[in-house]
Scaffold this motif. Structure first.
Motif, PDB file in Angstrom:
ATOM      1  N   VAL A  72       0.838  -1.204   0.000  1.00  0.00           N
ATOM      2  CA  VAL A  72       0.000   0.000   0.000  1.00  0.00           C
ATOM      3  C   VAL A  72       0.872   1.253   0.000  1.00  0.00           C
ATOM      4  N   SER A  73       1.934   1.256   0.782  1.00  0.00           N
ATOM      5  CA  SER A  73       2.855   2.400   0.795  1.00  0.00           C
ATOM      6  C   SER A  73       3.495   2.608  -0.573  1.00  0.00           C
ATOM      7  N   ALA A  74       3.882   1.523  -1.213  1.00  0.00           N
ATOM      8  CA  ALA A  74       4.487   1.623  -2.544  1.00  0.00           C
ATOM      9  C   ALA A  74       3.494   2.172  -3.554  1.00  0.00           C
ATOM     10  N   LEU A  75       2.259   1.690  -3.515  1.00  0.00           N
ATOM     11  CA  LEU A  75       1.248   2.171  -4.460  1.00  0.00           C
ATOM     12  C   LEU A  75       0.916   3.636  -4.225  1.00  0.00           C
ATOM     13  N   LEU A  76       0.782   4.027  -2.971  1.00  0.00           N
ATOM     14  CA  LEU A  76       0.529   5.436  -2.672  1.00  0.00           C
ATOM     15  C   LEU A  76       1.721   6.308  -3.072  1.00  0.00           C
ATOM     16  N   SER A  77       2.925   5.774  -2.929  1.00  0.00           N
ATOM     17  CA  SER A  77       4.116   6.507  -3.374  1.00  0.00           C
ATOM     18  C   SER A  77       4.058   6.755  -4.872  1.00  0.00           C
ATOM     19  N   LEU A  78       3.637   5.761  -5.622  1.00  0.00           N
ATOM     20  CA  LEU A  78       3.499   5.926  -7.072  1.00  0.00           C
ATOM     21  C   LEU A  78       2.458   6.992  -7.409  1.00  0.00           C
ATOM     22  N   VAL A  79       1.363   7.016  -6.672  1.00  0.00           N
ATOM     23  CA  VAL A  79       0.333   8.033  -6.905  1.00  0.00           C
ATOM     24  C   VAL A  79       0.892   9.428  -6.629  1.00  0.00           C
ATOM     25  N   VAL A  80       1.631   9.580  -5.544  1.00  0.00           N
ATOM     26  CA  VAL A  80       2.201  10.882  -5.211  1.00  0.00           C
ATOM     27  C   VAL A  80       3.261  11.286  -6.238  1.00  0.00           C
ATOM     28  N   VAL A  81       4.079  10.346  -6.679  1.00  0.00           N
ATOM     29  CA  VAL A  81       5.074  10.649  -7.727  1.00  0.00           C
ATOM     30  C   VAL A  81       4.363  11.060  -9.012  1.00  0.00           C
ATOM     31  N   TYR A  82       3.272  10.392  -9.341  1.00  0.00           N
ATOM     32  CA  TYR A  82       2.479  10.776 -10.517  1.00  0.00           C
ATOM     33  C   TYR A  82       2.009  12.218 -10.391  1.00  0.00           C
ATOM     34  N   LEU A  85       5.013  14.551 -10.867  1.00  0.00           N
ATOM     35  CA  LEU A  85       5.417  14.649 -12.276  1.00  0.00           C
ATOM     36  C   LEU A  85       4.407  15.414 -13.106  1.00  0.00           C
ATOM     37  N   THR A  86       3.147  15.235 -12.811  1.00  0.00           N
ATOM     38  CA  THR A  86       2.096  15.946 -13.541  1.00  0.00           C
ATOM     39  C   THR A  86       2.224  17.441 -13.318  1.00  0.00           C
ATOM     40  N   TYR A  87       2.485  17.846 -12.079  1.00  0.00           N
ATOM     41  CA  TYR A  87       2.566  19.273 -11.788  1.00  0.00           C
ATOM     42  C   TYR A  87       3.878  19.877 -12.236  1.00  0.00           C
ATOM     43  N   SER A  88       4.941  19.082 -12.323  1.00  0.00           N
ATOM     44  CA  SER A  88       6.209  19.652 -12.772  1.00  0.00           C
ATOM     45  C   SER A  88       6.219  19.847 -14.283  1.00  0.00           C
ATOM     46  N   VAL A  89       5.369  19.109 -14.989  1.00  0.00           N
ATOM     47  CA  VAL A  89       5.290  19.240 -16.448  1.00  0.00           C
ATOM     48  C   VAL A  89       4.362  20.376 -16.828  1.00  0.00           C
ATOM     49  N   SER A  90       3.265  20.520 -16.097  1.00  0.00           N
ATOM     50  CA  SER A  90       2.257  21.536 -16.474  1.00  0.00           C
ATOM     51  C   SER A  90       2.589  22.906 -15.947  1.00  0.00           C
TER      52      SER A  90
END
Length: 90
Positions: A72-82, A85-90
């Protein structure tokens, strides 16, 4: 187990930011909760995360509980990284 709560709070903050930018929530459960209000959605998300983390801590002596907590921690980490990355691109 505490990372689950911290990552859930980060996810919620990023979600509120995305909603403020005009994006839509894709999770139908959270979308329904957000329809009831941001405060209710945040309370439920953080409350459920905290309750599950507390249960995980209580039952930490079982290997499977630790494995699920790490997943669960790994999956939530992926969501936060997403989100990051989304905000650093936009």
């Amino acid at each position: 187990m505490g990372s689950i709560v911290v990552l859930s709070v980060a996810d919620m903050a990023f979600t509120f930011r995305a909603l403020g930018r005009g994006l839509e929530e894709v999770n139908p459960v959270m979308d329904g909760l957000l329809g009831a209000g941001h405060g209710i959605a945040a309370f439920v998300k953080i409350g459920v995360s905290a309750a599950l983390a507390a249960a995980g801590w209580w039952f930490r002596r079982f290997r499977r509980v630790i494995e699920v907590g790490l997943l669960v921690s790994a999956l939530l980490s992926l969501v936060v990284v997403y989100h990051l990355l989304t905000y650093s691109v936009s």
